[in-house]
Design a protein around this motif. Structure first.
Motif, PDB file in Angstrom:
ATOM      1  N   LYS A 178       1.478   4.688  -2.375  1.00 32.08           N
ATOM      2  CA  LYS A 178       1.386   6.095  -1.678  1.00 32.08           C
ATOM      3  C   LYS A 178       2.658   6.640  -2.370  1.00 32.08           C
ATOM      4  CE  LYS A 178      -0.381   5.378   2.164  1.00 32.08           C
ATOM      5  NZ  LYS A 178      -0.234   5.202   3.801  1.00 32.08           N
ATOM      6  N   THR A 197      -7.086   0.903   7.613  1.00 37.13           N
ATOM      7  CA  THR A 197      -7.412   0.408   6.402  1.00 37.13           C
ATOM      8  C   THR A 197      -7.611   1.348   5.332  1.00 37.13           C
ATOM      9  OG1 THR A 197      -8.406  -1.140   7.832  1.00 37.13           O
ATOM     10  CG2 THR A 197      -8.708  -1.348   5.501  1.00 37.13           C
ATOM     11  N   GLU A 198      -8.351   2.554   5.909  1.00 36.08           N
ATOM     12  CA  GLU A 198      -8.787   3.687   4.868  1.00 36.08           C
ATOM     13  C   GLU A 198      -7.430   4.345   4.370  1.00 36.08           C
ATOM     14  OE1 GLU A 198     -13.041   4.710   6.577  1.00 36.08           O
ATOM     15  OE2 GLU A 198     -11.459   5.667   7.254  1.00 36.08           O
ATOM     16  N   LEU A 199      -6.415   4.451   5.056  1.00 33.93           N
ATOM     17  CA  LEU A 199      -5.346   5.202   4.908  1.00 33.93           C
ATOM     18  C   LEU A 199      -4.682   4.182   3.839  1.00 33.93           C
ATOM     19  CD1 LEU A 199      -3.740   6.523   8.183  1.00 33.93           C
ATOM     20  CD2 LEU A 199      -4.662   7.819   6.255  1.00 33.93           C
ATOM     21  N   SER A 200      -4.511   3.019   4.005  1.00 31.66           N
ATOM     22  CA  SER A 200      -3.534   2.317   3.217  1.00 31.66           C
ATOM     23  C   SER A 200      -4.154   2.040   1.891  1.00 31.66           C
ATOM     24  CB  SER A 200      -3.484   0.755   3.907  1.00 31.66           C
ATOM     25  OG  SER A 200      -4.558   0.202   4.225  1.00 31.66           O
ATOM     26  N   TYR A 201      -5.462   2.196   1.620  1.00 32.18           N
ATOM     27  CA  TYR A 201      -6.238   2.464   0.451  1.00 32.18           C
ATOM     28  C   TYR A 201      -6.139   3.713  -0.157  1.00 32.18           C
ATOM     29  CZ  TYR A 201      -6.944  -2.315  -0.177  1.00 32.18           C
ATOM     30  OH  TYR A 201      -6.541  -3.585  -0.135  1.00 32.18           O
ATOM     31  N   GLN A 253      -7.473   6.527   0.858  1.00 35.04           N
ATOM     32  CA  GLN A 253      -8.633   7.197   1.250  1.00 35.04           C
ATOM     33  C   GLN A 253      -8.535   8.069   2.332  1.00 35.04           C
ATOM     34  OE1 GLN A 253     -11.569   3.810   1.665  1.00 35.04           O
ATOM     35  NE2 GLN A 253     -11.085   3.542  -0.545  1.00 35.04           N
ATOM     36  N   ASP A 298       0.868  -1.101   0.054  1.00 36.46           N
ATOM     37  CA  ASP A 298      -0.115  -0.146   0.144  1.00 36.46           C
ATOM     38  C   ASP A 298       0.782   1.306   0.089  1.00 36.46           C
ATOM     39  OD1 ASP A 298      -2.146  -1.515   0.148  1.00 36.46           O
ATOM     40  OD2 ASP A 298      -2.303  -1.707   2.326  1.00 36.46           O
ATOM     41  N   LYS A 349      -3.577   2.662 -10.253  1.00 35.28           N
ATOM     42  CA  LYS A 349      -3.556   3.610  -9.266  1.00 35.28           C
ATOM     43  C   LYS A 349      -2.232   4.969  -9.526  1.00 35.28           C
ATOM     44  CE  LYS A 349      -6.004   2.125  -5.482  1.00 35.28           C
ATOM     45  NZ  LYS A 349      -6.079   1.994  -4.011  1.00 35.28           N
TER      46      LYS A 349
END
Lengths: 433, 283
Positions: free
Chosen positions: A87, B245-249, B251, A83, A108
């Motif tokens: 980023k 979880t949101e951060l890793s996507y 979001q 992930d 992405k």
């Protein structure tokens, strides 16, 4: 695949003879390479450093050392969970010179415009790259599954700095493949004591409280989809790109299993899966190939079980960010060409991964090694890991058989779904249930 | 003139640090929580309430907070009891300062290793083939291993208590050491039993310490996403984990909204605590 932390490697059996052998061998190789493949000798001018950001999956110190030796290039790895790779590529592209990315991440990354297409005319072994990546087929012409982010869907750009993907092969490639593999379930044959042939066994009541699934939503849900499809309760248009309705049904299935106590744990990191299996907490779970090897090295029986419905595959490759130009760009190409020239391929093949150019890797492996890892033949002698640890004895056969059998049975690829946002929300519901 | 400026100069360094490393980040998070986002564009400056609507309209939010609050209450009660008892023993039953110091240091030994190690150490102990189950089996007390020992709420609570009891104990111990011994003597001289002294003299005088300890424990447990993951086997939800979880996507906006809600809940809890006990007065 994410957080695929490679097992720590220590040169345990580094004898003097071996060092001599390797040195002589690599010296010969270096000379050979310069003579025959004509690598431009950019490195002679000044010491160059390449910072490679990516998941830990193929960041081996041995490869860095070999690159230093062969090319004079100092490799610096930045190891990130997958992930964070996305980023980093999206928000700080100048912090690395080469990106070691998985194909699904491209959906992405490419729209940010931070990467450049690589000129295939500068890739020496381009024509020999496995056609999974360049044509979307196996070498015998059979089409490879296109569910999910199949590499061919995101391999090419219409022009060098495009933000969208090309439908047909072009001159500009997004990633040059490095490693890929086909994932399935890992099982403890000694505890289960019968044959496992289908994905739906993961939710079999027989293994209540002894099953695990990975808690990386985009991959976990695909394993769940393989299970759901195998039970026959849900049919999918594309498991790698589900509709909201398909996501709802899949999550409902998982929640029901969780409420009945089917799962012992959810794991997120390579080593967690190793511990769950080795400690006897779990007898059947989603797993990655090197994790199975590691469990076996600990003396615990573990099989990477081929299943009738096929594998969930993933692939990674090297890409060059837009900001890299001039000499550095030349070095990047040189490094990539070196990567495909055989030594690295052989090294990665011996880890149980697959590599982009098969012929060059084969030249660096013994016939027995090639037979065991790639052709699914019984090992003639001991099979040894690149670090010198014995993995298998004579007679052993690789789980799932040959390269063609395994890659030919891929059912879907790791992916990013269009309904990503919705899926993550539903996955959190599952975790909270 | 100079003397009037002095106090301002004295608070300036702390103000600058807090402004730069606390106020500014919070302001940014607040801003982001109103942003819009898409898969391919992480932050779209806008003013939308959608992120908050998502948070408050989802039943998962309430269920997650319920679980987290339940953990908070349980861990708070256990650490308070344990921390108070330990501190009481150290402060009033150990007579010499040297032994107090030695025993106090003993209590801090677990803190010499990293938090991750302290957590993971429970796994071989509580596992299906772990020490506890092996011993139970060896003694013939159980045929099948106890499943609920590991990867369960029980394991998470054990982990929290192990990790955070000291956070509760230290401020209480500190408060106890500051109690004027003459007060206790007076209580004893007036015929109070040990229990009566404890209830009517020591507990009221330790309120500030208990409050500070409680703030530590509540704040940490509310925001935790590591312990719950490792010892809960990833199966138990927590607010921090949902944000992760949101951060890793990528979001970020919904993660920011979630974080603001969490911050508000924790702030409310702390304000409530400070309402009950005036820490400033007690100190």
């Amino acid at each position: 695949m994410a957080n695929r932390i490679a097992p720590p490697l220590a040169p345990k059996h580094l004898t003097r003879r071996r060092v001599l052998q390797t040195t002589l061998y690599s010296a010969g190789l270096a000379v050979g390479q310069r003579l025959f493949t004509g690598f431009p000798a950019v490195h002679a001018a000044e010491p160059v450093m390449l910072n490679i950001a990516g998941t830990g999956v193929n960041q081996y110190q041995q490869i860095a050392a070999k690159a230093k030796e062969d090319l004079g290039v100092t490799i610096q790895y930045t190891s990130l969970v997958s992930d964070d790779v996305v980023k980093r590529a999206a928000t700080q592209p100048t912090s690395f010179d080469l990106l070691d990315s998985e194909y699904w991440m491209l959906a992405k990354i490419i729209p940010t415009g931070n990467m450049r297409g690589m000129d295939v005319r500068r890739i020496t072994n381009y024509e020999r790259i496995v056609p999974i990546f360049t044509k979307g087929t196996l070498p015998d012409g059979r089409a490879v599954a296109r569910q999910g982010t199949a590499p061919i869907k995101v391999s090419y750009l219409p022009e060098e700095f495009a933000k969208t993907f090309a439908a047909e092969p072009t001159q500009w490639m997004t990633l040059i493949p490095t490693v890929y593999n086909a994932d399935t379930l890992g099982i403890r044959p000694d505890v289960i004591g019968r044959s496992i042939e289908h994905w739906h066994e993961l939710l079999n009541a027989e293994f209540r409280g002894k099953a695990a699934i990975l808690n990386i939503p985009s991959i976990g849900i695909m394993d769940a989809a393989m299970v759901a499809e195998s039970t026959g309760t849900i049919t999918y248009g594309d498991k790698g790109n589900m509709t909201k309705e398909e996501i709802d049904k899949t999550i409902a299935l998982l929640i029901e299993a969780k409420k009945q106590g089917q799962f012992r744990a959810f794991w997120k990191e390579f080593n967690e899966s190793v511990n769950l299996m080795a400690a006897g907490e779990v007898v059947i779970q989603s797993m990655w190939s090197p994790a199975v090897t590691k469990v076996r090295q600990m003396g615990v029986p573990c099989i990477y079980q081929p299943l009738k419905e096929g594998y969930r595959a993933w692939a990674a490759g090297l890409g060059i960010p837009r900001h890299v130009t001039g000499t550095k760009l030349d070095v990047c190409y040189e490094f990539i060409n070196w990567y495909l020239s055989g030594w690295v391929g052989a090294f990665l093949n011996r880890q149980g991964y697959y590599t982009a150019v098969l012929e060059t890797a084969q030249a660096h492996m013994t016939a027995d090694e090639w037979g065991y890892w790639m052709e699914g033949k019984p090992a003639q002698g001991d099979i040894v890991s690149p670090t010198g640890d014995k993995i298998e004895s004579a007679g052993a056969i690789r789980d799932g058989g040959s390269f063609w059998t395994r890659m030919g049975s891929v059912a879907c690829w790791n992916s990013v779904m269009d309904e990503d946002r919705y899926m993550v929300r539903k996955w959190n519901e599952f975790i909270a249930a | 003139m100079r003397s009037r400026l002095n106090p301002y100069l004295q608070v300036a360094p702390l103000t600058v640090v807090l402004a730069g490393f606390f106020v500014l980040p919070i302001v940014i998070v607040i801003m982001v929580s109103f942003f819009d986002y898409q898969t391919y564009q992480l932050l779209i400056p806008a003013f939308t309430l959608q992120n908050y609507i998502d948070v408050f309209s989802s039943s998962v939010t309430y269920r997650t907070y319920l679980i987290t609050l339940r953990f908070c209450a349980t861990v708070w009660a256990i650490t308070l009891l344990l921390g108070f008892t330990l501190a009481y023993f150290l402060a009033f039953h150990i007579r010499t300062l040297r032994w107090q110091l030695v025993l106090f240091l003993l209590c801090t030994i677990p803190f010499w290793t990293s938090i991750v190690i302290r957590m993971i150490a429970w796994i071989p102990l509580l596992g299906r083939q772990g020490v506890v189950n092996t011993v139970l089996h060896g003694l013939g007390l159980r045929d099948t291993p106890l499943e609920w020992l590991l990867y369960s709420e029980f394991a998470v609570i054990v982990g929290y208590v192990h990790l955070y009891t000291l956070c509760m104990m230290v401020p209480i111990f500190n408060a106890m050491m500051r109690i004027d011994r003459a007060v206790i003597e007076a209580a004893v001289d007036s015929g109070a039993s040990e229990w009566q002294t404890l209830c009517h003299v020591i507990v009221p005088l330790c309120k500030a310490g208990m409050t500070i300890g409680s703030i530590f424990v509540l704040a940490v447990v509310m925001g935790d996403f590591v312990t719950i993951d490792v010892l809960g086997g990833g199966q138990i939800a927590s607010v921090g984990k949902a944000i992760m979880t949101e951060l890793s996507y990528l979001q970020f906006p919904p993660a920011a909204a979630n974080a603001m809600v969490l911050l508000m809940v924790v702030v409310c809890m702390i304000v409530l605590l400070l309402r009950i006990v005036d820490v400033r007065k007690e100190l």
